[in-house]
Write a protein that holds these residues in place. Structure first.
Motif, mmCIF file in Angstrom:
data_model
loop_
_atom_site.group_PDB
_atom_site.id
_atom_site.type_symbol
_atom_site.label_atom_id
_atom_site.label_comp_id
_atom_site.label_asym_id
_atom_site.label_seq_id
_atom_site.Cartn_x
_atom_site.Cartn_y
_atom_site.Cartn_z
ATOM 1 N N GLY A 118 0.767 -1.194 0.119
ATOM 2 C CA GLY A 118 0.100 -0.042 0.052
ATOM 3 C C GLY A 118 0.863 1.228 -0.073
ATOM 4 N N ARG A 119 2.309 1.086 0.772
ATOM 5 C CA ARG A 119 2.740 2.401 0.633
ATOM 6 C C ARG A 119 3.935 2.583 -0.586
ATOM 7 N NH1 ARG A 119 5.819 1.774 6.598
ATOM 8 N NH2 ARG A 119 3.956 2.008 7.788
ATOM 9 N N GLN A 120 3.672 1.704 -1.884
ATOM 10 C CA GLN A 120 4.361 1.947 -2.869
ATOM 11 C C GLN A 120 3.830 3.071 -3.748
ATOM 12 O OE1 GLN A 120 4.450 -1.492 -5.132
ATOM 13 N NE2 GLN A 120 6.012 -2.861 -3.732
ATOM 14 N N ASN A 121 4.545 3.765 -4.466
ATOM 15 C CA ASN A 121 4.092 5.120 -5.152
ATOM 16 C C ASN A 121 3.369 4.422 -6.380
ATOM 17 O OD1 ASN A 121 5.317 6.935 -3.509
ATOM 18 N ND2 ASN A 121 7.365 6.831 -4.603
ATOM 19 N N VAL A 122 2.285 5.305 -6.869
ATOM 20 C CA VAL A 122 1.581 4.794 -7.936
ATOM 21 C C VAL A 122 1.805 5.726 -9.122
ATOM 22 C CG1 VAL A 122 -0.802 4.855 -9.053
ATOM 23 C CG2 VAL A 122 -0.411 4.154 -6.311
ATOM 24 N N VAL A 123 2.328 5.281 -10.073
ATOM 25 C CA VAL A 123 2.962 6.099 -11.153
ATOM 26 C C VAL A 123 1.728 6.297 -12.469
ATOM 27 C CG1 VAL A 123 4.547 6.131 -13.045
ATOM 28 C CG2 VAL A 123 5.357 5.190 -10.897
ATOM 29 N N THR A 124 1.274 7.524 -12.416
ATOM 30 C CA THR A 124 0.277 7.724 -13.377
ATOM 31 C C THR A 124 0.787 8.364 -14.864
ATOM 32 O OG1 THR A 124 -1.153 8.483 -11.546
ATOM 33 C CG2 THR A 124 -1.608 9.213 -13.746
ATOM 34 N N GLN A 125 0.715 7.653 -15.662
ATOM 35 C CA GLN A 125 1.096 7.902 -17.182
ATOM 36 C C GLN A 125 0.169 9.060 -17.767
ATOM 37 O OE1 GLN A 125 1.493 4.451 -19.667
ATOM 38 N NE2 GLN A 125 3.017 3.532 -18.420
ATOM 39 N N VAL A 126 0.961 10.088 -18.175
ATOM 40 C CA VAL A 126 0.263 11.396 -18.638
ATOM 41 C C VAL A 126 0.724 11.305 -20.029
ATOM 42 C CG1 VAL A 126 0.018 13.857 -18.525
ATOM 43 C CG2 VAL A 126 0.255 12.555 -16.365
ATOM 44 N N GLN A 127 -0.264 11.321 -20.946
ATOM 45 C CA GLN A 127 0.250 11.444 -22.410
ATOM 46 C C GLN A 127 0.337 12.955 -22.757
ATOM 47 O OE1 GLN A 127 -2.486 9.341 -24.995
ATOM 48 N NE2 GLN A 127 -1.179 9.550 -26.856
ATOM 49 N N SER A 128 1.508 13.222 -23.471
ATOM 50 C CA SER A 128 1.533 14.714 -23.806
ATOM 51 C C SER A 128 0.779 15.031 -24.939
ATOM 52 C CB SER A 128 3.024 14.880 -23.996
ATOM 53 O OG SER A 128 3.895 14.742 -22.706
ATOM 54 N N VAL A 129 0.027 16.089 -25.225
ATOM 55 C CA VAL A 129 -0.622 16.459 -26.439
ATOM 56 C C VAL A 129 -0.019 17.601 -27.079
ATOM 57 C CG1 VAL A 129 -2.741 17.539 -27.190
ATOM 58 C CG2 VAL A 129 -2.726 15.620 -25.326
ATOM 59 N N ILE A 130 0.658 17.337 -28.207
ATOM 60 C CA ILE A 130 1.391 18.432 -28.885
ATOM 61 C C ILE A 130 0.439 19.098 -30.105
ATOM 62 C CG2 ILE A 130 3.387 18.886 -30.416
ATOM 63 C CD1 ILE A 130 4.802 16.266 -29.173
ATOM 64 N N GLU A 131 0.273 20.401 -29.766
ATOM 65 C CA GLU A 131 -0.613 21.072 -30.646
ATOM 66 C C GLU A 131 0.155 21.707 -31.805
ATOM 67 O OE1 GLU A 131 -2.925 23.884 -28.684
ATOM 68 O OE2 GLU A 131 -3.964 22.390 -27.487
ATOM 69 N N ARG A 132 -0.106 21.614 -33.051
ATOM 70 C CA ARG A 132 0.444 22.068 -34.078
ATOM 71 C C ARG A 132 0.187 23.516 -34.182
ATOM 72 N NH1 ARG A 132 0.439 19.420 -40.214
ATOM 73 N NH2 ARG A 132 2.190 20.585 -41.111
ATOM 74 N N GLU A 133 1.281 24.244 -34.566
ATOM 75 C CA GLU A 133 1.235 25.736 -34.788
ATOM 76 C C GLU A 133 0.593 26.138 -36.094
ATOM 77 O OE1 GLU A 133 3.965 29.775 -34.506
ATOM 78 O OE2 GLU A 133 5.120 27.792 -34.437
ATOM 79 N N PRO A 134 -0.419 26.927 -36.097
ATOM 80 C CA PRO A 134 -0.884 27.435 -37.142
ATOM 81 C C PRO A 134 -0.136 27.969 -38.276
ATOM 82 C CG PRO A 134 -2.049 28.332 -35.253
ATOM 83 C CD PRO A 134 -0.795 27.679 -34.642
ATOM 84 N N SER A 135 -0.174 27.453 -39.364
ATOM 85 C CA SER A 135 0.782 27.999 -40.762
ATOM 86 C C SER A 135 -0.014 28.580 -41.914
ATOM 87 C CB SER A 135 1.496 26.642 -41.179
ATOM 88 O OG SER A 135 0.577 25.624 -41.938
ATOM 89 N N VAL A 136 0.830 29.340 -42.523
ATOM 90 C CA VAL A 136 0.071 29.932 -43.697
ATOM 91 C C VAL A 136 1.126 29.557 -44.832
ATOM 92 C CG1 VAL A 136 -0.983 31.829 -42.552
ATOM 93 C CG2 VAL A 136 1.333 32.021 -43.313
ATOM 94 N N ASN A 137 0.495 29.556 -46.225
ATOM 95 C CA ASN A 137 1.322 29.223 -47.168
ATOM 96 C C ASN A 137 1.991 30.293 -47.690
ATOM 97 O OD1 ASN A 137 0.558 26.478 -47.406
ATOM 98 N ND2 ASN A 137 -0.947 26.883 -48.923
ATOM 99 N N VAL A 138 3.588 30.350 -47.729
ATOM 100 C CA VAL A 138 4.417 31.356 -48.255
ATOM 101 C C VAL A 138 5.073 30.809 -49.643
ATOM 102 C CG1 VAL A 138 6.540 32.386 -47.748
ATOM 103 C CG2 VAL A 138 4.832 32.204 -46.029
ATOM 104 N N LEU A 139 5.238 31.763 -50.556
ATOM 105 C CA LEU A 139 5.918 31.469 -51.754
ATOM 106 C C LEU A 139 7.453 31.506 -51.741
ATOM 107 C CD1 LEU A 139 5.243 31.166 -54.830
ATOM 108 C CD2 LEU A 139 5.594 33.632 -55.105
ATOM 109 N N VAL A 140 7.942 30.328 -52.081
ATOM 110 C CA VAL A 140 9.463 29.965 -51.816
ATOM 111 C C VAL A 140 9.998 29.667 -53.000
ATOM 112 C CG1 VAL A 140 9.051 29.291 -49.411
ATOM 113 C CG2 VAL A 140 9.043 27.658 -51.303
ATOM 114 N N VAL A 141 11.262 29.772 -53.350
ATOM 115 C CA VAL A 141 12.089 29.452 -54.570
ATOM 116 C C VAL A 141 12.256 27.828 -54.656
ATOM 117 C CG1 VAL A 141 14.200 29.900 -55.876
ATOM 118 C CG2 VAL A 141 13.392 31.532 -54.667
#
Length: 271
Positions: free
Chosen positions: A28-51
């Motif tokens: 009962g004294r052992q630590n309980v490890v809780t797995q937290v799943q990271s959520v990565i949000e994609r940064e908004p982007s726009v189309n840019v004219l490149v060579v």
């Protein structure tokens, strides 16, 4: 059953119960490890004219030269061409002339290209500059190692004076080479030398006057190739002794015996 056996059995039962209690308590004294799943949000982007490919000075843009590429919205700065603002940019830039070298993946900025209706050489000239040609040879042109867009010094060897001695001087410093003969870029076969007979230089109006006078005074005009590290040095200086003064636009230069006359000739003003 003998009393001794009863005592032993009782001790065994108590020991077993005590062991089970201790085991449950430790679990009962052992630590309980809780797995937290990271959520990565994609940064908004726009189309840019490149060579899409490396493009040298003087090249013309076509539909294969540029493309739209997703670009982080927070990284879009003023001057970049975006699809949301100019959806027809690829079509509008067809035939435009490249004024400065462009490299694959580089965002295309309007100031690096000229309108498709412009003539190639005039579109390469910044405002206020002039294109002036001077004769060169393999000897006077750094052995053919001067290429368009390089920086050079213009050297002059004056005609001998009364003492019969030749004198040399630097006429212009750190000026840009626009073209060698009719070439405004390196050869397509990848060779790095251009053995031409004419170099076209990017000059200010005063520098253009000074070079024109130097061509009349000189036995030889030579170009000295400058290091790339010197490209930021001043490139607009014109020698005063080759100019007629502040009112040079209304004077005619008089050259006597290979020298500029001190006072020149001022034509009468028309009434």
């Amino acid at each position: 059953m003998k009393p001794a056996r009863l005592v032993i059995m009782g001790v065994a039962v108590v020991a077993a119960g005590l062991a089970g209690f201790i085991a449950m308590n430790l679990a009962g004294r052992q630590n309980v490890v809780t797995q937290v799943q990271s959520v990565i949000e994609r940064e908004p982007s726009v189309n840019v004219l490149v060579v899409s490919a490396n493009m040298p000075v003087g090249a013309r843009i076509n539909e294969k030269s540029v493309r739209w590429m997703p670009w982080p919205k927070s990284g879009v700065v003023a001057g970049l061409v975006t699809e949301s603002e100019k959806p027809n940019a690829i079509r509008d830039l067809q035939g435009a002339v490249v004024r400065l070298p462009l490299f694959e993946g580089e965002p295309l900025r309007p100031e690096k290209v000229a309108d498709s209706s412009s003539r190639v050489m005039s579109s390469l000239l910044p405002a206020g500059k002039r294109a002036v040609a001077t004769d060169i040879t393999a000897v006077t042109g750094a052995g053919g190692f001067i290429l368009p867009n390089d920086r050079v010094d213009v050297l002059m060897v004056r005609k001998p004076e009364a003492d019969g001695k030749y004198r040399s001087e630097t006429v212009l410093t750190n000026v840009r080479v626009l073209a060698i003969d009719q070439q405004i870029q390196e050869k397509e076969d990848g060779s790095k030398t251009v053995l031409g007979t004419t170099a076209t230089l990017e000059l200010t109006p005063d520098q253009a006057k000074a070079l024109t006078v130097a061509q009349q005074l000189a036995v030889r005009i030579s170009l000295a190739l400058r290091s790339v590290a010197d490209s930021q040095e001043k490139d607009t200086v014109a020698p005063e002794d080759l100019l007629t003064g502040p009112d040079s636009s209304s004077m005619v230069q008089v050259i006597k015996s290979g020298k500029i006359a001190p006072d020149g000739f001022t034509p009468p003003k028309s009434e």
